[in-house]
Design a protein around this motif. Structure first.
Motif, PDB file in Angstrom:
ATOM      1  N   LYS A  86      22.894  50.344   1.715  1.00 35.05           N
ATOM      2  CA  LYS A  86      23.938  49.267   2.077  1.00 35.05           C
ATOM      3  C   LYS A  86      24.471  49.444   3.567  1.00 35.05           C
ATOM      4  N   TYR A  87      23.900  50.710   4.054  1.00 35.29           N
ATOM      5  CA  TYR A  87      24.188  50.809   5.369  1.00 35.29           C
ATOM      6  C   TYR A  87      23.008  50.329   6.392  1.00 35.29           C
ATOM      7  N   ALA A  88      22.041  50.287   6.075  1.00 32.49           N
ATOM      8  CA  ALA A  88      20.535  50.203   6.571  1.00 32.49           C
ATOM      9  C   ALA A  88      20.479  48.650   6.825  1.00 32.49           C
ATOM     10  N   LYS A  89      21.275  48.110   7.969  1.00 34.41           N
ATOM     11  CA  LYS A  89      21.194  46.748   8.499  1.00 34.41           C
ATOM     12  C   LYS A  89      20.204  46.625   9.784  1.00 34.41           C
ATOM     13  N   PHE A  90      19.139  45.903   9.516  1.00 29.79           N
ATOM     14  CA  PHE A  90      18.290  45.863  10.482  1.00 29.79           C
ATOM     15  C   PHE A  90      18.345  44.740  11.551  1.00 29.79           C
ATOM     16  N   ASP A  91      18.017  44.683  12.701  1.00 29.51           N
ATOM     17  CA  ASP A  91      18.155  43.451  13.649  1.00 29.51           C
ATOM     18  C   ASP A  91      16.555  43.619  14.111  1.00 29.51           C
ATOM     19  N   GLN A  92      16.226  42.199  14.395  1.00 25.46           N
ATOM     20  CA  GLN A  92      14.882  42.307  14.664  1.00 25.46           C
ATOM     21  C   GLN A  92      14.575  42.525  16.241  1.00 25.46           C
ATOM     22  N   TYR A  93      15.612  42.304  16.954  1.00 23.28           N
ATOM     23  CA  TYR A  93      15.386  42.516  18.488  1.00 23.28           C
ATOM     24  C   TYR A  93      15.464  44.166  18.970  1.00 23.28           C
TER      25      TYR A  93
ATOM     26  N   MET B 233      28.761  52.113  23.744  1.00 21.06           N
ATOM     27  CA  MET B 233      28.017  51.627  22.499  1.00 21.06           C
ATOM     28  C   MET B 233      28.922  51.075  21.388  1.00 21.06           C
ATOM     29  N   THR B 234      28.291  50.317  20.719  1.00 23.83           N
ATOM     30  CA  THR B 234      29.023  49.669  19.705  1.00 23.83           C
ATOM     31  C   THR B 234      28.190  49.534  18.366  1.00 23.83           C
ATOM     32  N   PHE B 235      29.011  49.252  17.332  1.00 21.47           N
ATOM     33  CA  PHE B 235      28.573  49.469  15.917  1.00 21.47           C
ATOM     34  C   PHE B 235      27.956  48.013  15.405  1.00 21.47           C
ATOM     35  N   TYR B 236      26.826  48.020  14.753  1.00 15.25           N
ATOM     36  CA  TYR B 236      26.244  46.826  14.406  1.00 15.25           C
ATOM     37  C   TYR B 236      27.013  46.536  12.929  1.00 15.25           C
ATOM     38  N   SER B 237      27.266  47.591  12.285  1.00 15.80           N
ATOM     39  CA  SER B 237      28.148  47.545  10.995  1.00 15.80           C
ATOM     40  C   SER B 237      28.844  48.771  10.684  1.00 15.80           C
ATOM     41  N   GLN B 238      30.089  48.588  10.183  1.00 15.12           N
ATOM     42  CA  GLN B 238      30.913  49.690   9.825  1.00 15.12           C
ATOM     43  C   GLN B 238      31.153  49.726   8.351  1.00 15.12           C
ATOM     44  N   TYR B 239      30.773  50.835   7.696  1.00 15.71           N
ATOM     45  CA  TYR B 239      31.148  51.062   6.364  1.00 15.71           C
ATOM     46  C   TYR B 239      30.409  50.250   5.381  1.00 15.71           C
ATOM     47  N   GLY B 240      29.174  49.745   5.929  1.00 15.82           N
ATOM     48  CA  GLY B 240      28.484  48.813   5.070  1.00 15.82           C
ATOM     49  C   GLY B 240      28.867  47.351   5.390  1.00 15.82           C
ATOM     50  N   GLU B 241      29.859  47.046   6.556  1.00 16.42           N
ATOM     51  CA  GLU B 241      30.228  45.481   6.554  1.00 16.42           C
ATOM     52  C   GLU B 241      29.546  45.291   8.029  1.00 16.42           C
ATOM     53  N   ARG B 242      28.978  44.008   8.179  1.00 20.84           N
ATOM     54  CA  ARG B 242      28.523  43.663   9.621  1.00 20.84           C
ATOM     55  C   ARG B 242      29.831  43.517  10.443  1.00 20.84           C
ATOM     56  N   THR B 243      29.805  44.126  11.795  1.00 22.15           N
ATOM     57  CA  THR B 243      31.004  43.731  12.529  1.00 22.15           C
ATOM     58  C   THR B 243      30.333  42.746  13.723  1.00 22.15           C
ATOM     59  N   LEU B 244      31.055  41.683  14.298  1.00 24.43           N
ATOM     60  CA  LEU B 244      30.638  40.800  14.968  1.00 24.43           C
ATOM     61  C   LEU B 244      31.340  41.139  16.256  1.00 24.43           C
ATOM     62  N   CYS B 245      30.720  41.254  17.437  1.00 30.04           N
ATOM     63  CA  CYS B 245      31.384  41.445  18.617  1.00 30.04           C
ATOM     64  C   CYS B 245      30.993  40.415  19.701  1.00 30.04           C
TER      65      CYS B 245
ATOM     66  N   TYR C 168      17.346  48.165  18.045  1.00 31.27           N
ATOM     67  CA  TYR C 168      17.723  49.286  16.886  1.00 31.27           C
ATOM     68  C   TYR C 168      19.255  49.045  16.732  1.00 31.27           C
ATOM     69  N   THR C 169      19.672  49.473  15.548  1.00 31.79           N
ATOM     70  CA  THR C 169      21.093  49.268  15.184  1.00 31.79           C
ATOM     71  C   THR C 169      21.812  50.414  14.807  1.00 31.79           C
ATOM     72  N   ARG C 170      23.253  50.539  15.161  1.00 32.94           N
ATOM     73  CA  ARG C 170      23.922  51.670  14.693  1.00 32.94           C
ATOM     74  C   ARG C 170      24.989  51.352  13.562  1.00 32.94           C
ATOM     75  N   ASN C 171      25.035  51.810  12.716  1.00 35.58           N
ATOM     76  CA  ASN C 171      25.806  51.514  11.312  1.00 35.58           C
ATOM     77  C   ASN C 171      26.649  52.575  11.026  1.00 35.58           C
ATOM     78  N   LEU C 172      28.066  52.585  11.100  1.00 35.73           N
ATOM     79  CA  LEU C 172      29.036  53.584  11.044  1.00 35.73           C
ATOM     80  C   LEU C 172      29.229  54.020   9.451  1.00 35.73           C
ATOM     81  N   VAL C 173      28.784  55.028   9.109  1.00 36.34           N
ATOM     82  CA  VAL C 173      29.105  55.416   7.737  1.00 36.34           C
ATOM     83  C   VAL C 173      30.433  56.078   7.474  1.00 36.34           C
ATOM     84  N   ASP C 174      30.750  56.950   8.376  1.00 38.35           N
ATOM     85  CA  ASP C 174      31.933  57.686   8.197  1.00 38.35           C
ATOM     86  C   ASP C 174      32.644  58.219   9.476  1.00 38.35           C
TER      87      ASP C 174
END
Lengths: 313, 195
Positions: B52-59, B183-195, B61-67
């Motif tokens: 649920k944290y592993a959200k890929f972007d095609q362009y 650096m920014t997060f692509y998603s946090q706690y499993g939710e996509r963050t839009l910035c 690598y992504t950073r996805n906050l877990v905790d």
């Protein structure tokens, strides 16, 4: 592929046969009318018969959107693959390709093209005719130069060129308005102005052509043989703003270093109509360009603002 | 984190348990690098737990906050598409642990460039990290570039940074010039963050 596949699963949309040792994908594919994703990576595909004949006429030709053939043994792109008109994403990463066929331009819907990890030495200008291409991966190949026509890829957002044999880029790369990411690490990019660029003096035809163009000598198609009319239409304008000149085949290739926000200096190749035609700020005898020419500086700051994620290394 | 303290041998049997033990370890004043590294390695990657944290972007690598570790650390999952790589970067005086959850990542270590350096940066070493291995780096060890060199497989890695940081420097390999990035997060706690 098992015979009868399309009878058992006529509504099949996604087929993943990756890592199965497949050497051929046969006629069973041709009768799957709903297939939009075909994943066949890490197999033994690449020989004749890898893709079925008649693919161009099958429903697949318009329904298939995603095709992943990475990690196979393709030494060239099978012509039948280029008939997949609806294809949006194609991966041939990690194969044995030595070239990209110019007919790649037939894949009009292509948005994602992954060709990393092959043995490609050059890029056909026809690749630039793909109007929807957003992501182009050419890393880990043997590419020595980028055709300036690539700047026509208006939709390009990400360009991966790392680990190739590039020494410079064409200045037209600055025209890629939507480019946000560019990876160039692992290329032998020149760091200093290259002194000994050869200059072939222009032919008589070229000198005459230049005169016709710069003096605006009027002519109509009935005045000249068709070949010369066509030749005159190929004149390129010298980018030096202080020169109004044109050139045809004979030009000086000069490398200019363009600063991106003072962080990265990209060597860009541009063409001048003669060795004398350099602006006061850079001449053939300058050893390193710590100052960019004023025209490229404006372009560079605009491009740099766009290309925030230039990944040079 | 200073001298090694009494190191326990932990075994995290799930991602949830890993996070719980990390909270426990970091509630102390002193934390041992070896202990954290061993703990991270002990967790056997189970995709069901982190998908649920592993959200890929095609362009890229992504950073996805877990905790966010009560402010003491950040735990995140990075997703690397084929051919995706990072720039050479530092770690802003923090400790960085990187564990492979899926696929392989190549880590290339670099020396810090000279103060007035204007030459190619020096490569120290490189290695390919395999599934479940955990690497450690901090600024005194050097700088690194991380990349998924596979053209056929994606990669997923679990990163722990302590203390948490959101800016670092990236370095141009050809000149050693550095430049600060946020650096920014692509998603946090499993939710996509839009910035």
């Amino acid at each position: 592929l098992p015979a009868g596949l399309s009878q058992w699963f006529p509504a099949l949309e996604v087929l993943d046969v990756s890592g199965t040792g497949l050497a051929e994908m046969g006629a069973e594919l041709l009768s799957l009318p709903c297939l939009h994703t075909l994943l066949a990576k890490n197999n033994r595909l690449g020989g004749p018969g890898s893709l079925p004949k008649g693919l161009g006429q099958a429903p697949l030709a318009s329904s298939l959107r995603v095709l992943n053939l990475s990690g196979n043994r393709f030494a060239d792109v099978p012509p039948v693959l280029l008939r997949l008109r609806g294809l949006r994403s194609l991966s041939l990463g990690g194969n044995r390709l030595h070239s990209i066929p110019p007919d790649i331009q037939e894949l009009r819907s292509l948005e994602f093209l992954y060709l990393g990890g092959n043995f490609i030495t050059s890029i056909p200008p026809e690749l630039a005719k793909l109007p929807s291409l957003k992501y182009l991966v050419l890393c880990d190949n043997k590419i020595q130069s980028i055709p300036p026509q690539l700047a026509q890829l208006h939709s390009l957002r990400s360009l991966s060129l790392h680990n190739n044999l590039l020494t410079y880029l064409p200045r037209e790369i600055l025209n890629l308005v939507h480019l946000e990411e560019l990876s160039l690490r692992g290329n032998p990019l020149v760091v200093r102005f290259v002194r000994d660029l050869t200059y072939n003096p222009p032919s008589l035809q070229e000198l005459a052509g230049r005169t016709v163009k710069t003096r605006n000598v009027p002519y109509t198609p009935s005045d000249l043989p068709e070949t010369l009319v066509r030749y005159l239409s190929l004149a390129s304008n010298c980018p030096n703003p202080k020169c109004g000149g044109v050139y045809f085949d004979s030009c000086v290739r000069q490398i200019k270093f363009v600063d991106f926000c003072g962080k990265y200096r990209l060597p860009l190749m541009h063409y001048l109509c003669s060795p004398e035609c350099s602006s006061p700020f850079s001449s053939a005898s300058q050893s390193s360009t710590s100052q960019s020419e004023s025209d490229s500086e404006d372009e560079a700051s605009v491009a740099a603002h766009r290309m925030q994620k230039v990944l040079l290394g | 984190m200073e001298q090694p303290v009494q190191t326990e041998t932990w075994k995290a049997r799930s991602l949830e348990e890993l996070v719980r033990i990390l909270h426990q370890i970091f509630s102390e004043d002193k934390v041992s690098v070896e202990e954290v590294q061993a703990l991270m390695e002990s967790y056997e990657s189970n995709p069901e737990e982190w998908l649920k944290y592993a959200k890929f972007d095609q362009y890229r690598y992504t950073r996805n906050l877990v905790d966010s570790g009560n402010g003491k650390f950040n735990l995140m999952i990075l997703c690397w598409g084929e051919g995706h790589g990072s720039s050479i970067h530092d770690h802003t005086d923090s400790h960085c642990f990187m564990k492979i959850l899926q696929g392989n990542l190549k880590e290339t270590l670099f020396e810090w460039p000279e103060k007035k350096g204007n030459g190619e940066m020096t490569k120290k070493s490189e290695r390919v990290l395999r599934e479940n291995q955990c690497a450690y780096i901090n600024d005194s060890i050097g700088l690194h570039r991380v990349e998924n060199i596979s053209h056929t497989e994606t990669a997923v890695s679990l990163h722990l940074y302590s203390p948490p940081f959101d800016t670092c420097n990236t370095f141009d390999q050809r000149t050693g010039h550095k430049h600060k990035v946020t650096m920014t997060f692509y998603s946090q706690y499993g939710e996509r963050t839009l910035c």
